[in-house]
Design a protein around this motif. Structure first.
Motif, PDB file in Angstrom:
ATOM      1  N   HIS A 139       0.868  -1.120   0.085  1.00 17.57           N
ATOM      2  CA  HIS A 139       0.271   0.061   0.017  1.00 17.57           C
ATOM      3  C   HIS A 139       0.851   1.364   0.002  1.00 17.57           C
ATOM      4  O   HIS A 139       0.749   2.186  -0.878  1.00 17.57           O
ATOM      5  CB  HIS A 139      -1.005   0.178   1.082  1.00 17.57           C
ATOM      6  CG  HIS A 139      -1.857   1.177   1.240  1.00 17.57           C
ATOM      7  ND1 HIS A 139      -3.115   1.158   0.636  1.00 17.57           N
ATOM      8  CD2 HIS A 139      -1.539   2.153   1.813  1.00 17.57           C
ATOM      9  CE1 HIS A 139      -3.701   2.410   0.819  1.00 17.57           C
ATOM     10  NE2 HIS A 139      -3.000   3.173   1.692  1.00 17.57           N
ATOM     11  N   ASN A 140       1.701   1.442   0.740  1.00 17.73           N
ATOM     12  CA  ASN A 140       2.681   2.703   0.972  1.00 17.73           C
ATOM     13  C   ASN A 140       3.596   2.687  -0.277  1.00 17.73           C
ATOM     14  O   ASN A 140       3.605   3.789  -0.673  1.00 17.73           O
ATOM     15  CB  ASN A 140       3.565   2.478   2.344  1.00 17.73           C
ATOM     16  CG  ASN A 140       2.735   2.909   3.435  1.00 17.73           C
ATOM     17  OD1 ASN A 140       1.543   3.338   3.528  1.00 17.73           O
ATOM     18  ND2 ASN A 140       3.221   2.411   4.594  1.00 17.73           N
ATOM     19  N   MET A 141       3.984   1.458  -0.801  1.00 20.09           N
ATOM     20  CA  MET A 141       4.739   1.362  -1.990  1.00 20.09           C
ATOM     21  C   MET A 141       4.112   2.226  -3.300  1.00 20.09           C
ATOM     22  O   MET A 141       4.592   2.834  -4.149  1.00 20.09           O
ATOM     23  CB  MET A 141       5.170   0.069  -2.377  1.00 20.09           C
ATOM     24  CG  MET A 141       6.402  -0.551  -1.735  1.00 20.09           C
ATOM     25  SD  MET A 141       7.800   0.284  -1.639  1.00 20.09           S
ATOM     26  CE  MET A 141       8.411  -0.442  -3.300  1.00 20.09           C
ATOM     27  N   SER A 142       2.808   1.821  -3.258  1.00 22.97           N
ATOM     28  CA  SER A 142       1.939   2.743  -3.974  1.00 22.97           C
ATOM     29  C   SER A 142       1.849   4.180  -4.189  1.00 22.97           C
ATOM     30  O   SER A 142       1.968   5.127  -4.985  1.00 22.97           O
ATOM     31  CB  SER A 142       0.412   2.205  -4.312  1.00 22.97           C
ATOM     32  OG  SER A 142      -0.299   2.780  -2.978  1.00 22.97           O
ATOM     33  N   TYR A 143       2.061   4.754  -2.766  1.00 18.65           N
ATOM     34  CA  TYR A 143       2.093   6.112  -2.673  1.00 18.65           C
ATOM     35  C   TYR A 143       3.499   6.479  -3.229  1.00 18.65           C
ATOM     36  O   TYR A 143       3.561   7.338  -3.990  1.00 18.65           O
ATOM     37  CB  TYR A 143       2.172   6.462  -1.188  1.00 18.65           C
ATOM     38  CG  TYR A 143       1.062   6.484  -0.445  1.00 18.65           C
ATOM     39  CD1 TYR A 143      -0.324   6.595  -0.970  1.00 18.65           C
ATOM     40  CD2 TYR A 143       0.886   5.775   0.998  1.00 18.65           C
ATOM     41  CE1 TYR A 143      -1.272   6.398  -0.351  1.00 18.65           C
ATOM     42  CE2 TYR A 143      -0.361   5.568   1.601  1.00 18.65           C
ATOM     43  CZ  TYR A 143      -1.388   5.954   1.226  1.00 18.65           C
ATOM     44  OH  TYR A 143      -2.442   5.666   1.787  1.00 18.65           O
ATOM     45  N   TRP A 144       4.402   5.887  -2.740  1.00 25.54           N
ATOM     46  CA  TRP A 144       5.837   6.205  -3.203  1.00 25.54           C
ATOM     47  C   TRP A 144       6.178   6.138  -4.649  1.00 25.54           C
ATOM     48  O   TRP A 144       6.955   6.592  -5.190  1.00 25.54           O
ATOM     49  CB  TRP A 144       6.781   5.413  -2.333  1.00 25.54           C
ATOM     50  CG  TRP A 144       6.689   5.702  -0.759  1.00 25.54           C
ATOM     51  CD1 TRP A 144       6.451   6.942  -0.319  1.00 25.54           C
ATOM     52  CD2 TRP A 144       6.885   4.657   0.141  1.00 25.54           C
ATOM     53  NE1 TRP A 144       6.507   6.751   0.918  1.00 25.54           N
ATOM     54  CE2 TRP A 144       6.595   5.235   1.382  1.00 25.54           C
ATOM     55  CE3 TRP A 144       7.431   3.258   0.115  1.00 25.54           C
ATOM     56  CZ2 TRP A 144       6.653   4.464   2.439  1.00 25.54           C
ATOM     57  CZ3 TRP A 144       7.393   2.494   1.313  1.00 25.54           C
ATOM     58  CH2 TRP A 144       6.985   3.298   2.445  1.00 25.54           C
ATOM     59  N   ARG A 145       5.423   5.383  -5.446  1.00 27.71           N
ATOM     60  CA  ARG A 145       5.598   5.113  -6.971  1.00 27.71           C
ATOM     61  C   ARG A 145       4.736   6.114  -7.565  1.00 27.71           C
ATOM     62  O   ARG A 145       4.209   5.906  -8.891  1.00 27.71           O
ATOM     63  CB  ARG A 145       5.349   3.771  -7.157  1.00 27.71           C
ATOM     64  CG  ARG A 145       6.496   2.953  -6.582  1.00 27.71           C
ATOM     65  CD  ARG A 145       6.402   1.172  -7.121  1.00 27.71           C
ATOM     66  NE  ARG A 145       7.663   0.834  -6.766  1.00 27.71           N
ATOM     67  CZ  ARG A 145       7.547  -0.587  -6.625  1.00 27.71           C
ATOM     68  NH1 ARG A 145       6.528  -1.225  -6.833  1.00 27.71           N
ATOM     69  NH2 ARG A 145       8.612  -1.160  -6.343  1.00 27.71           N
ATOM     70  N   GLY A 146       4.125   7.058  -6.692  1.00 26.35           N
ATOM     71  CA  GLY A 146       3.008   7.882  -7.269  1.00 26.35           C
ATOM     72  C   GLY A 146       1.826   7.508  -8.161  1.00 26.35           C
ATOM     73  O   GLY A 146       1.255   8.134  -9.226  1.00 26.35           O
TER      74      GLY A 146
END
Length: 462
Positions: A296-303
């Motif tokens: 979930h947080n990776m989706s934030y960091w990947r825009g």
């Protein structure tokens, strides 16, 4: 308590590029994180998918360091809140026109105060509207109290498959200073139960730089934590927020906190200890082993797009359902009672919506992406900037060339990323990158970008 997300982390992305890292978070180890199959596959259109963040605003009491959007409930209106969370979820999913939700995160506040039926209801609402895979990551923040622990099995039955346990400290005296309502023993019990239910999918949040904390006590605490923790650890330096009880206590000399040099040593100690126990740092504050990253947080960091539901939640998505063509930064009404009235009246409580220019979107992609050890690869950047590649933007600048030649920054056929030494100086690297991005954008013909990547002549007006 958590920065993020980027949930919370996203809110602070642009306070200042120079504050991208807190002083204590300047020591990093790099490595490879293996992406899942969906990441290696051809990327779908950026507007077809999104993650979902659901904010539960209530807490039984406010921690002394906390300035997040949380409230002490005056009455038991949880069923009303549940109905409104369902309705806003339905409204915003329809507005976004996404066909798939890739992950769900229940944050707060204290979402472990919610009845498991609330989780079930929201996930069922999502599944009725769009595709929610049985394998999608569904996370819930847990306050490690006996009440929170007693609900874990029911949360799993409701559809949760990952827990984030807010341990913060294993020192009971520190927990009292922080205003936490659990003990260290209860935290250890909660971790154990969560691991039994979701082996390999339990994260623990722990805080350093706490009042009266020493490097030695921190080392002992980490050793104790590593005896029971699972495969994911999030480390956060305590930040004194103006207006909080702890801020006032420190300001008045009632409480002291470690100086920057001490917190820096605490962080070095934590990185070294976690590395020795098989953890890889994959982002500024996050460590994982056995590839147990937070998707979930990776989706934030990947825009990627995310939809924020609940009082004060933030979102980033293209409102295709009303003819929108650019991504919007959206914020829901903060105060729960007001938010409830707005949802009951019009189906959602969106208080503010700001269309992002192409430059603003690329700034977010840059700042968030550079937080990751993997950085920003060329194919990823091209999804947002098809006409201007990483080499074109950053390859000719004198300032950036100095960073490249010094070994702090790497730009090669793989990606734009910081070296190990560079990540230690990310706060000084980001401003140079952002200035160069702005320079290159302003030199190009002004064009609007729709669908997060495609270019066409449109109007951004609402």
């Amino acid at each position: 308590m958590k920065i993020n997300p980027v949930t919370r982390m996203i809110k602070r992305t642009f306070l200042a590029a120079g504050r991208a890292l807190s002083p204590g978070l300047r020591f990093f180890s790099l490595g490879e994180i293996t992406e899942d199959v969906s990441e290696r596959a051809a990327s779908p259109c950026l507007t077809k998918q999104a993650s979902l963040y659901v904010h539960w605003p209530y807490c039984l009491r406010r921690c002394t360091y906390c300035n997040f959007n949380k409230y002490i409930p005056r009455e038991n209106n949880y069923h009303i809140l549940t109905d409104c969370l369902q309705r806003e979820t339905e409204t915003l999913l329809q507005l976004s026109q996404v066909s798939s939700i890739t992950s769900v995160f229940f944050g707060g506040g204290t979402p472990s105060l919610a009845h498991p039926s609330t989780i079930t209801a929201i996930l069922e609402t999502v599944s009725r509207q769009v595709n929610l895979s049985d394998k999608a990551e569904v996370s819930l923040e847990v306050n490690p109290t006996p009440v929170g622990m007693s609900k874990l099995e029911d949360y799993c039955r409701a559809g949760v498959n990952r827990f984030s346990v807010g341990v913060q400290s294993l020192q009971d005296d520190d927990l009292k200073i922080l205003g936490r309502d659990h003990s260290s023993h209860q935290a250890l019990q909660t971790i154990e139960e969560a691991r039994r239910l979701c082996p390999g999918r339990v994260s623990v949040d722990v805080m350093f730089g706490r009042p009266k904390q020493s490097v030695e006590s921190w080392e002992n605490e980490l050793s104790e934590l590593l005896k029971v923790c699972d495969d994911h650890v999030s480390l956060y330096q305590l930040t004194l927020e103006r207006g909080t009880q702890l801020f006032k206590q420190v300001e008045q000399g009632e409480v002291t906190v470690p100086v920057d040099d001490v917190t820096a040593e605490m962080y070095r100690c934590a990185r070294r200890t976690l590395h020795q126990n098989g953890f890889l740092q994959y982002e500024v504050s996050n460590f994982a082993r056995n590839n147990a990253v937070s998707h979930h947080n990776m989706s934030y960091w990947r825009g990627r797009q995310y939809i924020g539901v609940g009082p004060g939640a933030h979102g980033r998505f293209v409102p295709l359902g009303e003819g929108g063509v650019v991504r919007e930064a959206r914020t829901q009404t903060l105060e729960p009672d007001m938010w409830i009235r707005e949802v009951q009246q019009r189906g959602h409580g969106t208080r503010r919506r700001i269309p992002l220019s192409h430059h603003e979107l690329l700034e977010e992609v840059l700042v968030m992406g550079m937080r990751m050890a993997e950085g920003i690869n060329h194919k990823h950047w091209e999804m947002f900037s098809p006409d201007l590649g990483l080499h074109e933007v950053f390859g000719t600048s004198t300032d950036v060339q100095e960073l490249l030649q010094s070994g702090k920054l790497i730009l090669d056929d793989r990606s734009l990323r910081c070296s190990w030494d560079g990540l230690a100086l990310l706060d000084s690297i980001l401003p140079a990158l952002m200035v160069e991005l702005e320079t290159q954008i302003l030199q190009r013909p002004q064009r609007d970008h729709s669908a997060d990547g495609q270019t066409q002549k449109t109007s951004n007006s609402q």
